[in-house]
Scaffold this motif. Structure first.
Motif, PDB file in Angstrom:
ATOM      1  N   THR A  91       0.898   5.803  -1.298  1.00 14.55           N
ATOM      2  CA  THR A  91       0.596   6.722  -2.390  1.00 14.55           C
ATOM      3  C   THR A  91       1.437   6.438  -3.633  1.00 14.55           C
ATOM      4  OG1 THR A  91       2.142   8.317  -1.404  1.00 14.55           O
ATOM      5  CG2 THR A  91      -0.185   8.586  -0.889  1.00 14.55           C
ATOM      6  N   GLY A 130       0.810  -1.204   0.000  1.00 10.15           N
ATOM      7  CA  GLY A 130       0.000   0.000   0.000  1.00 10.15           C
ATOM      8  C   GLY A 130       0.846   1.257   0.000  1.00 10.15           C
ATOM      9  N   GLU A 172      -9.084  -0.165  -7.644  1.00  5.39           N
ATOM     10  CA  GLU A 172      -8.799   0.539  -8.896  1.00  5.39           C
ATOM     11  C   GLU A 172      -8.526  -0.423 -10.048  1.00  5.39           C
ATOM     12  OE1 GLU A 172      -6.395   3.920  -9.281  1.00  5.39           O
ATOM     13  OE2 GLU A 172      -6.830   4.726  -7.293  1.00  5.39           O
ATOM     14  N   ASN A 209      -7.449  -0.172  -1.735  1.00  3.14           N
ATOM     15  CA  ASN A 209      -7.669   0.867  -2.750  1.00  3.14           C
ATOM     16  C   ASN A 209      -7.047   0.475  -4.089  1.00  3.14           C
ATOM     17  OD1 ASN A 209      -5.037   1.392  -1.438  1.00  3.14           O
ATOM     18  ND2 ASN A 209      -4.960   3.181  -2.773  1.00  3.14           N
ATOM     19  N   ILE A 210      -5.889  -0.195  -4.054  1.00  4.85           N
ATOM     20  CA  ILE A 210      -5.244  -0.621  -5.296  1.00  4.85           C
ATOM     21  C   ILE A 210      -6.071  -1.710  -5.966  1.00  4.85           C
ATOM     22  CG2 ILE A 210      -3.231  -1.843  -6.229  1.00  4.85           C
ATOM     23  CD1 ILE A 210      -1.505  -0.272  -4.280  1.00  4.85           C
ATOM     24  N   THR A 253       0.304   3.191  -5.288  1.00  7.04           N
ATOM     25  CA  THR A 253      -0.970   3.440  -5.960  1.00  7.04           C
ATOM     26  C   THR A 253      -0.738   4.054  -7.331  1.00  7.04           C
ATOM     27  OG1 THR A 253      -2.152   3.718  -3.859  1.00  7.04           O
ATOM     28  CG2 THR A 253      -3.178   4.679  -5.809  1.00  7.04           C
TER      29      THR A 253
END
Length: 259
Positions: A101, A99, A135, A131-132, A104
């Protein structure tokens, strides 16, 4: 500036400096001292900071800014790093993504690569970052493997023995690490020991390990060690890194890519 944008800026300044005075923050953000006082009070209610007389301080040395509050700080550098990392991946490989930023952005760079639009699969992505996975799940050419585990709200990462169980049964061609600190002597590190443990296991299951980190994270230390510098094959960072820092990593056996 919207309230959300102001809060993000305040929290990043606080992480960077450790403490903020009301007047100092008001000058930095070009708003009134009354607005900053109100922001500090509201953020303290959410346990995002500790209110002090005349300002605010972070919770402690292991304070971690939640991913949802991170702004586009070093955004252009992270996007360049991500593109360079994505270019190190060959079609058909299994890629582990932690994980963060920067990772990502790596996921986004992989998603738009022209030669990864077809295949069975074009890539296999293994990640513990919700979150990855979210997406990339809409990309039918990618096989997405999401570890189990307990979600950390700060980073959207899954941790714990359930994640261990999945990772112990697989291997990947390349593991891409997002880190909060990377130093030749102290290695790669995270704020949280549970995240560090999962990232360490991902490294152990990888043929090669890539650290994707902007230059502000190099030469720094953090609470929880992920792996030694010698366990990393490639460091991808931005061109602001100093030549002495590059030389130290290269002497430790790493390939250093600057963008």
């Amino acid at each position: 500036m919207s309230r959300d944008a102001r809060w993000k800026a305040l929290l990043e300044l606080l992480v960077e400096r450790g403490r903020l005075d009301v007047e100092e923050a008001a000058a930095d953000l070009a708003v009134s001292a009354a607005t900053i006082r109100r922001d500090f009070d509201q953020l303290a209610e959410q346990q995002m900071l500790v209110r002090t007389r005349g300002g605010a301080v972070v919770h402690g040395v292991s304070y971690e800014l939640p991913l949802r509050y991170k702004t586009a700080r070093h955004a252009s550098e992270k996007q360049r790093i991500a593109k360079a990392v994505a270019e190190l991946v060959a079609p058909g490989e299994a890629v582990g993504l932690t994980g963060g930023t920067t990772t990502t952005e790596v996921a986004r760079a992989l998603a738009v690569r022209g030669d990864l639009t077809t295949g069975t699969p074009a890539l296999t992505i293994v990640t513990n970052a919700l979150n990855i996975a979210n997406e990339l799940a809409v990309r039918p050419q990618f096989k997405i493997v999401l570890t189990g585990g307990v979600a950390r709200p700060q980073s959207y990462e899954l941790v714990g023995p359930l994640a261990d169980g999945v990772l112990s049964q697989i291997t990947v061609d390349v593991a891409v690490l997002g880190v909060v600190a990377f130093d030749v002597t102290h290695g790669a590190a995270a704020h949280d020991e549970a995240e560090a443990a999962i990232n360490r296991l991902l490294c152990e299951r990888a043929e090669r390990v890539v650290v994707a980190a902007d230059s502000s994270k190099l030469g720094q230390r953090a609470f929880a060690r992920i792996c030694s510098a010698e366990s990393v094959d490639t460091l991808v960072t931005d061109s602001a890194v100093g030549p002495d820092m590059v030389r130290r990593f290269e002497e430790a056996g790493l390939r250093v890519v600057t963008v």
